[in-house]
Write a protein that holds these residues in place. Structure first.
Motif, short mmCIF file in Angstrom:
data_model
loop_
_atom_site.label_atom_id
_atom_site.label_comp_id
_atom_site.label_asym_id
_atom_site.label_seq_id
_atom_site.Cartn_x
_atom_site.Cartn_y
_atom_site.Cartn_z
N GLN A 221 5.64 -4.29 -9.54
CA GLN A 221 5.48 -2.88 -9.13
C GLN A 221 4.40 -2.05 -9.46
OE1 GLN A 221 9.46 -0.90 -9.74
NE2 GLN A 221 8.29 0.88 -10.32
N VAL A 222 3.90 -1.30 -8.63
CA VAL A 222 2.85 -0.31 -8.96
C VAL A 222 3.00 1.02 -8.79
CG1 VAL A 222 1.30 -2.32 -8.28
CG2 VAL A 222 1.96 -0.83 -6.70
N ALA A 223 2.11 1.80 -9.52
CA ALA A 223 2.55 3.17 -9.28
C ALA A 223 2.28 3.77 -7.81
CB ALA A 223 1.46 3.91 -10.19
N ARG A 224 1.17 3.22 -7.19
CA ARG A 224 0.72 3.83 -5.92
C ARG A 224 0.07 2.83 -5.03
NH1 ARG A 224 -2.36 9.72 -4.95
NH2 ARG A 224 -1.69 9.84 -2.78
N LEU A 225 0.19 2.72 -3.76
CA LEU A 225 -0.43 1.87 -2.75
C LEU A 225 -1.37 2.69 -1.84
CD1 LEU A 225 2.00 -0.54 -2.24
CD2 LEU A 225 -0.14 -1.16 -3.54
N PRO A 226 -2.52 2.46 -1.28
CA PRO A 226 -3.39 3.02 -0.30
C PRO A 226 -2.39 3.61 0.75
CG PRO A 226 -4.30 1.01 -0.61
CD PRO A 226 -2.96 0.86 -1.49
N LYS A 227 -2.76 4.73 1.10
CA LYS A 227 -2.14 5.63 2.30
C LYS A 227 -0.52 5.85 1.85
CE LYS A 227 -5.18 4.64 6.13
NZ LYS A 227 -5.47 6.02 6.32
N ASP A 228 -0.27 5.61 0.63
CA ASP A 228 1.06 5.99 0.06
C ASP A 228 2.25 4.85 0.69
OD1 ASP A 228 0.72 7.81 -2.16
OD2 ASP A 228 0.31 9.22 -0.43
#
Length: 126
Positions: free
Chosen positions: A107-114
């Motif tokens: 799990q990550v906080a955020r990814l490109p282009k949301d």
């Protein structure tokens, strides 16, 4: 020796990176997000549609080297919400139904282009 692999059938890179790099008998795919190749836009829908689009993009890059999901030896799945794991796992399992690769999922906080999901892939070149 390192060789850049590209295809019009998958989204073009949105930064200073290649769709894939061939090196040492392997194909290293950059993380794929759920962009539609023809529009460059995020596929409409939720985690189901996004996961299917990511796998479609991976399949297109693999095909540029005449490879399939059967040639994949390692994947890493990045999820914004680990609550989506079961859904992603089910869809992923359909693509990798026979002899699945090694895999990590974080799990990550955020990814490109949301987007909600990104998958990076390593395949063995035949």
């Amino acid at each position: 020796m390192k060789k850049t692999i590209t295809t019009e059938q998958a989204p073009q890179a949105i930064g200073p990176y290649a769709q894939a790099i061939e090196a040492g008998g392997f194909l290293f795919l950059s993380g794929q997000i759920p962009l539609v190749a023809t529009t460059g836009e995020i596929v409409e829908g939720g985690i189901v549609e996004q996961t299917k689009q990511v796998l479609k993009n991976i399949e297109a890059v693999l095909a540029a080297k005449n490879l399939t999901f059967a040639d994949v030896v390692k994947t890493t799945i990045f999820l914004v919400d680990m609550n989506d794991f079961t859904i992603v796992n089910e869809i992923y399992g359909q693509a990798f139904s026979l002899n699945p690769p090694a895999r990590s999922c974080v799990q990550v906080a955020r990814l490109p282009k949301d987007v909600k999901v990104e998958i990076e892939t390593i395949a063995l070149i035949k």
